[in-house]
Enzyme design. Structure first.
Site, PDB file in Angstrom:
ATOM      1  CE1 TYR B  37      -3.960  -2.097   0.826  1.00  0.00           C
ATOM      2  CE2 TYR B  37      -3.037  -2.501   2.962  1.00  0.00           C
ATOM      3  CZ  TYR B  37      -3.811  -2.779   2.075  1.00  0.00           C
ATOM      4  OH  TYR B  37      -4.788  -3.650   2.223  1.00  0.00           O
ATOM      5  CG  HIS B 193     -10.989   3.550   4.188  1.00  0.00           C
ATOM      6  ND1 HIS B 193     -11.006   4.759   4.034  1.00  0.00           N
ATOM      7  CD2 HIS B 193     -10.913   2.974   2.945  1.00  0.00           C
ATOM      8  CE1 HIS B 193     -11.135   5.113   2.808  1.00  0.00           C
ATOM      9  NE2 HIS B 193     -10.981   4.176   2.251  1.00  0.00           N
ATOM     10  NE  ARG B 223      -4.921   5.366  -3.608  1.00  0.00           N
ATOM     11  CZ  ARG B 223      -5.228   3.973  -3.326  1.00  0.00           C
ATOM     12  NH1 ARG B 223      -6.578   3.732  -3.306  1.00  0.00           N
ATOM     13  NH2 ARG B 223      -4.550   3.037  -2.999  1.00  0.00           N
ATOM     14  CG  ASN B 225      -7.264  -0.317  -4.522  1.00  0.00           C
ATOM     15  OD1 ASN B 225      -6.205  -0.975  -4.400  1.00  0.00           O
ATOM     16  ND2 ASN B 225      -8.176  -0.140  -3.704  1.00  0.00           N
ATOM     17  CD  GLU B 265     -11.744  -0.095  -7.048  1.00  0.00           C
ATOM     18  OE1 GLU B 265     -12.793  -0.906  -6.810  1.00  0.00           O
ATOM     19  OE2 GLU B 265     -11.140   0.462  -5.961  1.00  0.00           O
ATOM     20  CE1 TYR B 316     -10.536  -5.481   2.843  1.00  0.00           C
ATOM     21  CE2 TYR B 316      -8.720  -4.598   1.200  1.00  0.00           C
ATOM     22  CZ  TYR B 316     -10.010  -4.488   1.885  1.00  0.00           C
ATOM     23  OH  TYR B 316     -10.723  -3.239   1.673  1.00  0.00           O
ATOM     24  CE  LYS B 317      -5.311  -5.806  -2.827  1.00  0.00           C
ATOM     25  NZ  LYS B 317      -5.875  -4.707  -3.382  1.00  0.00           N
TER      26      LYS B 317
END
Lengths: 320, 355
Positions: B37, B193, B223, B225, B265, B316-317
């Site tokens: 990240y 978040h 940005r 993601n 994204e 998480y993904k």
């Protein structure tokens, strides 16, 4: 490049309102539309004053939805470092100037059922734009406006003409004072309070509201500080590897910029937090004047807001 | 520029496909051979010609079909679009931003004619020619935010800014990577978040919030993601998890090349003028593994990134279970050669696969 985006404008109207306050109208040089904005926003006006570039924030007071021009009102400060004097004495009709895109650090809380505005002196200007915004959105508001005397009550006439029921005026020289405690107690649920004026007035409103149990997030305030003159001092900028001299009549931020070092900023009045700078080393005392750092941070001496704060002592080293 | 719009589906028979043009301009998100990240923000002020960064709101070959898919989702679940009462002004700001941007950036596809508050909007790809009164909701078939985001690719989250905090008070969310507007509406930046692992400890969100609060009019930011999606599904929402979650188990070594998609994204941030709100468009791009492998650099790099990603992030993904199969597939495209820096495919300069 720091700060907000820039707009090239020309001065198309200069209107003295009373012995202290003059209004300036700006239109784009290219004839195009200016951006719309939200009531409470300010613009930073660049002034080329001899060898010094001054960047002073002024609240936009025209209708936020009027894209043909912006207006600001400048109160002359004879004790200040010269920004307002430059506007009053040097700026002429037709002059070309650079201003920033609107930046809002004092916006309306659009959830409010009612907006209660408390203005002191030149602190009336952001409310003029907010009132125009609420007129168009059919919002519910009320204004209490305190001035030194009738002669200095900028825009009082047009406010009372246009909004006789919403506008309440108070003149110091007639011993008229806002009955704040009762005013706050009489507000319906869902009211938000906004105060703009001298520091004493802001503290008075915040403390009175707090003592009466108002939630902090229902009380909004804006106080732009103008940088104050002070003793000259020297600063070492570690990253840029420069030693710079801060003169009596310039701010630390202005001195950094004069040396060609790009430093972030927005409000230049100690409110927004953008220019926060890490102190690497110091031997002396800080003159912290901002609203951004907490009392603990100020006491710790590890950060400084160079837009309004100064230093007195032997050595100061900044991470810039 | 003329765009040939695909007639394709993002559900059932999955006829979604990327042309060679779309593959070449795919926003590959990894600028080096590993991933962690970061706030990774940059100014959103154009980009290389033809890239997804060039225009304020990118329009591509999937536009018309994506809008049909959005209409289907909304038909089944109207709560995918919500706007708290104080956010209507921000909705008008957003409508203006999108109409002005699209008509200026794609004059052959969109036209906006303004005479005071009397506006005429022409959207040629969708066959819309509509006159209405700006700031008068009664002259639109939906609220202003819903009206314009039914005509703009990507999800839109509109954040109110109050008390040094951002609040998720409105949005149009039908192409999301497993989060729910209906669940998050009214939450603040730290609350929505909360499920993200590691980033809180790293102080990422405090820094990101500070950055976002200071985004100014005229200076948008962006940005990237990313995550992984099996089958080209736009709607991977918690509400429909029972429909798409199980599809992750249909992956086999034979079908992984065309079934497994990298989901990227492009997130942008614009300060809205009248409301002082912040709009957060989240534009989803999908590309199958086999299409990505046509760029040798992307093949090498994707293998290394997925191989070295910490387990928490793969969990998480949502692809920890499929990671071994993904690595079996991707390793065929990694010959160990070094890769050039940056996200671009560098097709002319990167060596072909030596394996």
């Amino acid at each position: 490049m720091s700060g907000a985006e820039k707009i090239q404008v020309k001065v198309t109207e200069i209107t003295p309102l009373n012995e202290l306050v003059t209004r300036f109208r700006f239109e784009r040089i290219d004839g195009g539309h200016l951006p719309t904005f939200s009531g409470g926003a300010h613009t930073v006006v660049e002034m080329q004053d001899g060898g010094i570039t001054r960047l002073n924030p002024y609240s936009l007071m025209s209708s936020p939805f009027d894209q043909s021009s912006y207006t600001i009102s400048v109160r002359r400060d004879d004790q200040g470092r010269g920004g307002s004097l430059f506007m009053h004495q040097q700026v002429k009709l037709g002059d070309e100037m650079t201003i920033s895109y609107p930046v809002n650090l004092f916006s309306l809380d659009l959830r409010a059922r009612k907006h209660l505005f408390l203005a002191g002196g030149i602190g009336i200007t952001p409310f003029l734009a907010q009132i125009k915004q609420l007129e168009l959105l059919h919002g519910h508001w009320e204004l209490h406006y305190a001035c030194r005397n009738e002669g200095l009550a900028s825009y009082a006439d047009q406010l009372t003409d246009r909004h006789p029921n919403e506008t309440h005026l108070y003149y110091d020289d007639q011993d008229q004072v806002i009955d704040l405690k009762n005013l706050l107690r009489g507000q319906p649920l869902g009211t938000h309070v906004y105060v703009c004026g001298p520091k004493g007035m802001i503290d008075w409103v915040r403390n009175t509201a707090s003592a009466d149990g108002w939630p902090e997030d229902c009380v909004h305030y804006e106080e732009f500080l103008a940088p104050q003159p002070g003793k000259p001092f020297e600063v070492r900028l570690a990253k840029s590897d420069k030693v710079i001299h801060v003169g009596e009549n310039e701010s630390l931020l202005e001195a950094i910029e004069r040396e060609g070092v790009d430093a972030p900023y927005l409000c230049r009045g100690g409110a927004c937090g953008q220019c926060e700078t890490v102190v690497l080393d110091h031997d002396g005392n800080f003159v912290h004047r901002d609203h951004w750092l907490t009392d603990e941070e100020k006491a710790a001496g590890k950060k400084i807001m160079p837009c309004v704060s100064r230093f007195e002592g032997k050595a100061l080293v900044l991470d810039r | 520029m003329t765009i040939q719009f695909n007639d394709e589906s993002f559900r059932d028979d999955y006829t979604f496909h990327n042309s060679d043009w779309a593959i070449k301009r795919f926003p590959f998100p990894f600028h080096e051979d590993s991933y962690m990240y970061s706030v990774n923000m940059e100014q959103h002020k154009g980009g290389p010609e033809g890239s997804v960064y060039e225009m304020r709101f990118d329009v591509d070959e999937h536009y018309v079909s994506e809008m049909k898919d959005r209409a289907l989702v909304l038909d089944q679940d109207p709560l995918r679009c919500q706007s708290l009462p104080h956010m209507t002004l921000a909705g008008w700001d957003l409508l203006e931003l999108i109409m002005v941007s699209k008509s200026e950036d794609y004059p052959d596809l969109f036209e906006l004619h303004r005479n005071g508050n009397q506006w005429r909007w022409i959207n040629k790809p969708m066959g819309i020619d509509h006159s209405f009164t700006f700031m008068d909701e009664t002259t639109l078939p939906y609220g202003p935010m819903e009206y314009i985001t039914r005509q703009a690719q990507g999800d839109f989250v509109v954040l109110d800014q109050r008390d040094e905090m951002l609040w998720m008070d409105a949005g149009m969310v039908t192409t999301q990577a497993d989060w729910s507007l209906d669940f998050d509406i009214g939450m603040n930046f730290f609350e929505w978040h909360a499920p993200v692992p590691k980033a809180h400890e790293m102080g990422i969100f405090k820094r990101a919030l500070k950055f976002l609060l200071n985004i100014q009019q005229g200076a948008p930011a962006r940005r990237l993601n990313w995550t992984m999606t099996v089958n080209p599904l736009l709607d991977t929402s918690p509400e429909n998890y029972h429909q798409w979650g199980i599809q992750k188990t249909t992956l086999t070594p034979e079908n992984i090349g065309h079934k497994q998609h990298l989901r990227v994204e492009l997130q942008t941030f614009f300060r809205l003028p009248r409301s002082n709100a912040l709009v957060f468009p989240i534009r989803c791009y999908l590309c199958s593994f086999q299409d990505l492998m046509t760029a040798p650099k992307w093949g090498r790099r994707l293998h290394r990134v997925i191989r070295d990603l910490p387990d928490e992030l793969a969990t998480y993904k949502g692809f920890i279970d499929n990671r071994p199969m993904m690595l079996d597939y991707l390793s065929q495209f990694d010959d160990g050669l070094p890769t050039s820096a940056g996200v671009w495919p560098d097709l002319e300069t990167e060596p072909p696969l030596a394996k």
